[in-house]
Write a protein that holds these residues in place. Structure first.
Motif, PDB file in Angstrom:
ATOM      1  N   ASN A 134       9.453  42.300  -5.675  1.00  0.00           N
ATOM      2  CA  ASN A 134       8.309  43.056  -5.182  1.00  0.00           C
ATOM      3  C   ASN A 134       8.655  44.446  -4.655  1.00  0.00           C
ATOM      4  OD1 ASN A 134       6.581  40.959  -5.845  1.00  0.00           O
ATOM      5  ND2 ASN A 134       6.668  40.050  -3.806  1.00  0.00           N
ATOM      6  N   ILE A 135       9.911  44.709  -4.349  1.00  0.00           N
ATOM      7  CA  ILE A 135      10.237  46.018  -3.757  1.00  0.00           C
ATOM      8  C   ILE A 135      10.946  46.966  -4.712  1.00  0.00           C
ATOM      9  CG2 ILE A 135      10.255  45.130  -1.396  1.00  0.00           C
ATOM     10  CD1 ILE A 135      13.366  45.277  -1.547  1.00  0.00           C
ATOM     11  N   VAL A 136      11.393  46.480  -5.872  1.00  0.00           N
ATOM     12  CA  VAL A 136      12.065  47.371  -6.822  1.00  0.00           C
ATOM     13  C   VAL A 136      11.027  48.161  -7.612  1.00  0.00           C
ATOM     14  CG1 VAL A 136      14.121  45.919  -7.009  1.00  0.00           C
ATOM     15  CG2 VAL A 136      12.220  45.584  -8.609  1.00  0.00           C
ATOM     16  N   ASP A 137      11.468  49.219  -8.282  1.00  0.00           N
ATOM     17  CA  ASP A 137      10.558  50.031  -9.080  1.00  0.00           C
ATOM     18  C   ASP A 137      10.104  49.306 -10.337  1.00  0.00           C
ATOM     19  OD1 ASP A 137      10.433  52.693  -7.643  1.00  0.00           O
ATOM     20  OD2 ASP A 137      12.594  52.352  -7.763  1.00  0.00           O
ATOM     21  N   ASN A 138      10.995  48.506 -10.891  1.00  0.00           N
ATOM     22  CA  ASN A 138      10.665  47.729 -12.071  1.00  0.00           C
ATOM     23  C   ASN A 138      11.708  46.639 -12.243  1.00  0.00           C
ATOM     24  OD1 ASN A 138       9.213  47.001 -14.352  1.00  0.00           O
ATOM     25  ND2 ASN A 138       9.019  49.124 -15.051  1.00  0.00           N
ATOM     26  N   PHE A 139      11.357  45.598 -12.990  1.00  0.00           N
ATOM     27  CA  PHE A 139      12.345  44.566 -13.292  1.00  0.00           C
ATOM     28  C   PHE A 139      12.194  44.160 -14.748  1.00  0.00           C
ATOM     29  CE2 PHE A 139       8.705  42.002 -12.105  1.00  0.00           C
ATOM     30  CZ  PHE A 139       8.747  40.938 -12.993  1.00  0.00           C
ATOM     31  N   TYR A 140      13.314  43.722 -15.313  1.00  0.00           N
ATOM     32  CA  TYR A 140      13.362  43.285 -16.700  1.00  0.00           C
ATOM     33  C   TYR A 140      14.215  42.029 -16.775  1.00  0.00           C
ATOM     34  CZ  TYR A 140      11.768  48.026 -17.650  1.00  0.00           C
ATOM     35  OH  TYR A 140      11.049  49.197 -17.662  1.00  0.00           O
ATOM     36  N   TYR A 141      13.933  41.222 -17.788  1.00  0.00           N
ATOM     37  CA  TYR A 141      14.722  40.029 -18.040  1.00  0.00           C
ATOM     38  C   TYR A 141      15.885  40.394 -18.963  1.00  0.00           C
ATOM     39  CZ  TYR A 141      10.588  37.767 -16.187  1.00  0.00           C
ATOM     40  OH  TYR A 141       9.549  37.402 -15.374  1.00  0.00           O
ATOM     41  N   LEU A 142      17.054  39.898 -18.641  1.00  0.00           N
ATOM     42  CA  LEU A 142      18.236  40.206 -19.440  1.00  0.00           C
ATOM     43  C   LEU A 142      18.061  39.747 -20.885  1.00  0.00           C
ATOM     44  CD1 LEU A 142      21.061  41.443 -19.431  1.00  0.00           C
ATOM     45  CD2 LEU A 142      21.947  39.221 -18.703  1.00  0.00           C
ATOM     46  N   ASP A 143      17.442  38.598 -21.097  1.00  0.00           N
ATOM     47  CA  ASP A 143      17.217  38.119 -22.467  1.00  0.00           C
ATOM     48  C   ASP A 143      16.302  39.053 -23.256  1.00  0.00           C
ATOM     49  OD1 ASP A 143      18.866  35.936 -22.093  1.00  0.00           O
ATOM     50  OD2 ASP A 143      17.232  34.580 -21.562  1.00  0.00           O
ATOM     51  N   TRP A 144      15.294  39.625 -22.578  1.00  0.00           N
ATOM     52  CA  TRP A 144      14.401  40.581 -23.244  1.00  0.00           C
ATOM     53  C   TRP A 144      15.173  41.842 -23.647  1.00  0.00           C
ATOM     54  CZ3 TRP A 144      12.992  45.605 -22.125  1.00  0.00           C
ATOM     55  CH2 TRP A 144      11.972  46.139 -22.927  1.00  0.00           C
TER      56      TRP A 144
END
Length: 168
Positions: free
Chosen positions: A138-148
């Motif tokens: 919730n506090i980061v600018d964005n998140f991604y999944y390593l598998d993606w």
């Protein structure tokens, strides 16, 4: 001033399989390049407990691989080491505009808050929602999944000569 990127990988929290390690590390590298020039790369683990092949993959791609022994009462040594290194790096490298944090551990919340105070974009790379604390997401600018990332950037963004130059 150029956009510079740092990658900080908590291997104890986001651990690629031996079969996927090279592909996932290269894919993340390709993805991170979209945000600027990668100048800092750290991966922290208790290397005696890891496959030397995984350590070599990171090392050959130019990652700093500090050892953080884990054991009774030392579970968070890798986290502490990565936090310490990241804060020191951004203090000495004001050109860092983006930090990739490969972890899902809530111990990194204070680090993220400090980076955001410095107007540094923080991108979280996670294995799954189940292994990630919602407070961190919730506090980061964005998140991604390593598998993606591996799926989208798995075909090398480098030609073979560039890969050889990276690992020398």
């Amino acid at each position: 001033m150029s956009n510079q990127v740092g990658i900080y990988w908590d291997l104890q929290n986001v651990h690629p399989s031996l079969e996927q390690a090279q592909s996932q590390v290269l894919s993340l590298y390709c993805f991170a390049q979209k945000f600027g020039r990668i100048t800092l790369k750290n991966v922290c683990a208790h290397w005696r407990r890891e496959s030397p092949k995984i350590e070599n993959i990171f090392y050959n791609l130019g990652f700093n691989c500090p050892n953080a022994p884990a054991g009774k009462g030392k579970k968070n040594n890798a986290d502490k080491k990565l936090i310490e290194d990241c804060l020191q790096d951004v203090r000495h490298n004001p050109e860092i505009s983006t930090v990739f944090l490969v972890s899902g551990d809530k111990d990194f919340i204070p680090l993220v808050l400090q980076l955001k105070e410095r107007n540094i974009q923080v991108i979280l790379i996670i294995r799954s929602d189940e292994s990630t604390k919602p407070e961190l997401k919730n506090i980061v600018d964005n998140f991604y999944y390593l598998d993606w990332i591996e799926k989208e950037f798995g075909s090398p963004c480098f030609d073979p000569q560039q890969i050889l130059a990276l690992i020398k």
